[in-house]
Scaffold this motif. Sequence first.
Motif, PDB file in Angstrom:
ATOM      1  N   ALA A  56       3.132  -5.082   5.324  1.00 18.59           N
ATOM      2  CA  ALA A  56       2.782  -5.696   4.751  1.00 18.59           C
ATOM      3  C   ALA A  56       2.882  -6.735   3.651  1.00 18.59           C
ATOM      4  CB  ALA A  56       1.202  -5.310   4.245  1.00 18.59           C
ATOM      5  N   MET A  57       2.829  -8.555   3.273  1.00 23.26           N
ATOM      6  CA  MET A  57       2.840  -9.014   2.151  1.00 23.26           C
ATOM      7  C   MET A  57       1.500  -9.001   1.561  1.00 23.26           C
ATOM      8  SD  MET A  57       6.813 -11.342   3.259  1.00 23.26           S
ATOM      9  CE  MET A  57       7.185 -10.760   1.905  1.00 23.26           C
ATOM     10  N   ARG A  58       1.418  -9.120   0.348  1.00 23.54           N
ATOM     11  CA  ARG A  58      -0.044  -9.189  -0.038  1.00 23.54           C
ATOM     12  C   ARG A  58       0.960 -10.961  -1.123  1.00 23.54           C
ATOM     13  NH1 ARG A  58      -4.387  -5.175  -2.172  1.00 23.54           N
ATOM     14  NH2 ARG A  58      -5.173  -5.594   0.341  1.00 23.54           N
ATOM     15  N   TRP A  59      -0.216 -11.840  -1.390  1.00 20.80           N
ATOM     16  CA  TRP A  59       0.085 -13.247  -2.689  1.00 20.80           C
ATOM     17  C   TRP A  59      -1.583 -12.623  -2.907  1.00 20.80           C
ATOM     18  CZ3 TRP A  59       3.067 -14.070   1.630  1.00 20.80           C
ATOM     19  CH2 TRP A  59       4.158 -13.728   1.506  1.00 20.80           C
ATOM     20  N   SER A  60      -1.710 -12.450  -3.986  1.00 20.87           N
ATOM     21  CA  SER A  60      -3.026 -12.325  -4.235  1.00 20.87           C
ATOM     22  C   SER A  60      -4.218 -11.643  -3.873  1.00 20.87           C
ATOM     23  CB  SER A  60      -3.221 -13.747  -5.474  1.00 20.87           C
ATOM     24  OG  SER A  60      -3.940 -13.324  -6.245  1.00 20.87           O
ATOM     25  N   ALA A  61      -4.598 -12.099  -3.161  1.00 23.71           N
ATOM     26  CA  ALA A  61      -6.150 -11.753  -2.358  1.00 23.71           C
ATOM     27  C   ALA A  61      -5.890 -11.877  -1.133  1.00 23.71           C
ATOM     28  CB  ALA A  61      -7.071 -12.770  -2.755  1.00 23.71           C
ATOM     29  N   VAL A  62      -4.370 -12.444  -0.980  1.00 24.01           N
ATOM     30  CA  VAL A  62      -3.987 -12.632   0.574  1.00 24.01           C
ATOM     31  C   VAL A  62      -2.846 -11.859   0.901  1.00 24.01           C
ATOM     32  CG1 VAL A  62      -3.411 -13.870   2.793  1.00 24.01           C
ATOM     33  CG2 VAL A  62      -4.952 -14.951   0.976  1.00 24.01           C
ATOM     34  N   THR A  63      -3.248 -10.911   2.463  1.00 25.41           N
ATOM     35  CA  THR A  63      -1.868 -10.034   2.991  1.00 25.41           C
ATOM     36  C   THR A  63      -1.592 -10.941   4.038  1.00 25.41           C
ATOM     37  OG1 THR A  63      -2.930  -8.320   1.607  1.00 25.41           O
ATOM     38  CG2 THR A  63      -1.782  -7.399   3.515  1.00 25.41           C
ATOM     39  N   PRO A  76       5.226 -12.185  -3.990  1.00 27.63           N
ATOM     40  CA  PRO A  76       4.586 -11.009  -2.977  1.00 27.63           C
ATOM     41  C   PRO A  76       4.290  -9.005  -3.253  1.00 27.63           C
ATOM     42  CG  PRO A  76       6.630 -11.924  -1.981  1.00 27.63           C
ATOM     43  CD  PRO A  76       6.305 -12.426  -3.517  1.00 27.63           C
ATOM     44  N   ARG A  77       4.361  -8.791  -2.949  1.00 29.90           N
ATOM     45  CA  ARG A  77       3.613  -7.286  -2.895  1.00 29.90           C
ATOM     46  C   ARG A  77       4.482  -7.262  -1.632  1.00 29.90           C
ATOM     47  NH1 ARG A  77      -1.327  -4.482  -5.259  1.00 29.90           N
ATOM     48  NH2 ARG A  77       0.874  -2.555  -5.680  1.00 29.90           N
ATOM     49  N   VAL A  78       5.333  -6.153  -1.198  1.00 27.02           N
ATOM     50  CA  VAL A  78       5.147  -5.431   0.121  1.00 27.02           C
ATOM     51  C   VAL A  78       5.011  -4.020   0.054  1.00 27.02           C
ATOM     52  CG1 VAL A  78       7.639  -5.307   1.273  1.00 27.02           C
ATOM     53  CG2 VAL A  78       7.419  -7.189   0.203  1.00 27.02           C
ATOM     54  N   GLY A  79       4.816  -3.795   1.669  1.00 31.00           N
ATOM     55  CA  GLY A  79       4.078  -2.461   1.495  1.00 31.00           C
ATOM     56  C   GLY A  79       4.087  -2.767   2.491  1.00 31.00           C
ATOM     57  N   ILE A  80       4.413  -0.872   3.362  1.00 32.11           N
ATOM     58  CA  ILE A  80       3.960  -0.204   4.486  1.00 32.11           C
ATOM     59  C   ILE A  80       3.339   0.603   4.873  1.00 32.11           C
ATOM     60  CG2 ILE A  80       6.483  -0.723   5.063  1.00 32.11           C
ATOM     61  CD1 ILE A  80       6.961   2.477   4.150  1.00 32.11           C
ATOM     62  N   GLY A  81       2.690   0.247   6.457  1.00 28.61           N
ATOM     63  CA  GLY A  81       1.369   1.170   6.191  1.00 28.61           C
ATOM     64  C   GLY A  81       1.586   1.436   7.928  1.00 28.61           C
ATOM     65  N   GLY A  82      -0.053   2.393   8.140  1.00 28.44           N
ATOM     66  CA  GLY A  82      -0.123   3.035   8.908  1.00 28.44           C
ATOM     67  C   GLY A  82      -1.461   2.860   9.270  1.00 28.44           C
ATOM     68  N   ASP A  83      -2.235   3.089  10.633  1.00 25.56           N
ATOM     69  CA  ASP A  83      -3.570   3.068  10.629  1.00 25.56           C
ATOM     70  C   ASP A  83      -4.095   3.071  11.947  1.00 25.56           C
ATOM     71  OD1 ASP A  83      -2.852  -0.769  10.609  1.00 25.56           O
ATOM     72  OD2 ASP A  83      -4.400   0.450  12.630  1.00 25.56           O
ATOM     73  N   VAL A  84      -4.900   3.613  12.182  1.00 30.07           N
ATOM     74  CA  VAL A  84      -5.758   4.802  13.004  1.00 30.07           C
ATOM     75  C   VAL A  84      -6.526   3.541  13.901  1.00 30.07           C
ATOM     76  CG1 VAL A  84      -6.230   6.628  14.798  1.00 30.07           C
ATOM     77  CG2 VAL A  84      -4.475   6.604  13.618  1.00 30.07           C
ATOM     78  N   GLY A  85      -6.918   3.572  15.227  1.00 33.40           N
ATOM     79  CA  GLY A  85      -8.576   3.254  15.416  1.00 33.40           C
ATOM     80  C   GLY A  85      -8.330   2.095  16.382  1.00 33.40           C
ATOM     81  N   VAL A  86      -9.650   2.125  17.004  1.00 32.06           N
ATOM     82  CA  VAL A  86      -9.736   1.240  17.762  1.00 32.06           C
ATOM     83  C   VAL A  86     -10.514  -0.310  17.884  1.00 32.06           C
ATOM     84  CG1 VAL A  86     -10.669   2.997  19.833  1.00 32.06           C
ATOM     85  CG2 VAL A  86     -12.009   1.949  18.202  1.00 32.06           C
ATOM     86  N   PRO A  87      -9.736  -1.557  18.550  1.00 37.10           N
ATOM     87  CA  PRO A  87      -8.429  -1.182  20.212  1.00 37.10           C
ATOM     88  C   PRO A  87      -7.536  -0.773  19.498  1.00 37.10           C
ATOM     89  CG  PRO A  87      -9.409  -3.106  19.937  1.00 37.10           C
ATOM     90  CD  PRO A  87      -9.863  -2.601  18.832  1.00 37.10           C
TER      91      PRO A  87
END
Lengths: 170, 168
Positions: free
Chosen positions: B31-38, B12-23
Motif C-alpha cells: 500500500a502507498m498512502r498520500w494523505s487521504a488516498v491509498t 507517501p506512507r508505504v505499508g504492507i498488509g494482508g486481508d481475508v474476505g470474499v470474493p
Amino acid sequence: MSIKLAIVACALSAGCLVEVKVDASEVKLSYRGVAVPATKSAVATSFVVDDLAEVHELIGYDPEVRLLRAELHPIAGITSFDFVDSAHVTLAADGLPELAAYDCAHHCVAASGDLTVPAAIQRDVVDYLRRDAITVDVALAGRPPATSWSMDVDIFFAGSAHARIDAQSR
Amino acid sequence: MALLPTVAIAEPRVGIGGDVGVPDGAQASLAMRWSAVTFYAGTGHNGVTRGLRAGIELAPASWFVRPTLSADYGRFPEGDANPFARMVSRDPMFYSASLERVGYDYANGHLGIEIGRRLVFSLRGGVSHITGALHGLAAGSEAITFTRDPKATVWSVSARMGVTLYVN
C-alpha cells in the motif's frame, strides 16, 4: 446451474447473499442418424428427443429459452441439401401446441451442403424443454433424391437462468 | 525576483498488509498512502488459484478511527475447484466437470472503518460484481452441447478484514 455449483459459487463469492445470472448464448441439441426413405415429392420425417435430463437441470432457475436455428447435415445417401427449396421444422411436446420453430423458404443451403434453417419465432419456449421428450418434425420441399438417405439434425437455442440465494431462502 | 509559491508534497506512507474476505480470498498487498488516498496492489489465493488485485481507498478523516471508501478489481485465473467443493460440501467423493476450470474477475465497492496509524486494522463491506465463464456443463450428455461456454454474472454482498503495517 446445479444446487452444488450454486453452493460453491456462494461460498467462493459471498456470505450466501448472492444473485446469479447465467447466459448461454448457444446450446446445441443433437439427434444423429435420422433415416429418410426414398420419396418422389416432399420429405417429411419425425423423431423424438428424450435425452433432456441435463437440460432440465440447467433450466431449473427462472429460465428463458429462445430458438436460434436448426442445422441439417447429410451423412449418407446424399452429400448436399441443394435439392431443398424450403424447409420447416416444428417442435411438439406433451400437452403443448405444435410450434413452428424454424422456417426457411430460400437460400437455406450453405456452401458446405448443410441446411441451415433460422428460427421462425422469437419468444420464450422453455415450456417445451421442460417436458420429458420433444418431437421434432422436419418437412423439406424440393426435388428429393430417389434413394433413401440419412442426416444429423442439430437444434440451436440460447437461454438464460437466474438464481437468487439469500438469507431467507437458506 | 518573485517568490514562487511552493507546495509541500508529503512523502507517501508505504505499508504492507494482508486481508481475508470474499470474493478476494486471502490477499497480501503493498500500500502507498498520500494523505487521504491509498493505492494498493497485491496477490492472493481464493482456495482454488492465485490471483491479483489492485485498488484505491479514500479515508478522508485523520482520526484514529476513520471511515473508508474503497474500490478494487481483481482476477483469479481458472483452476480446479473440485477440492474446494469437497471441503465446503464435506463430501469427499464430490466431483463436477463444471468445476474443473473455475476462474473469475471481480470488482468490489466497499465502505469500512480503519483503526490505528502505523498498525492499521480494517473492516470493509459492500457489494461485489463477479464474472466468469462456465465450462464443462452437460459434459455427460451426448445430445446436449454448449457450443459457446455460458457466462455467469454474480452480484453479491462481500466483506473483508485486514491489517496493514506502515513502515514510515
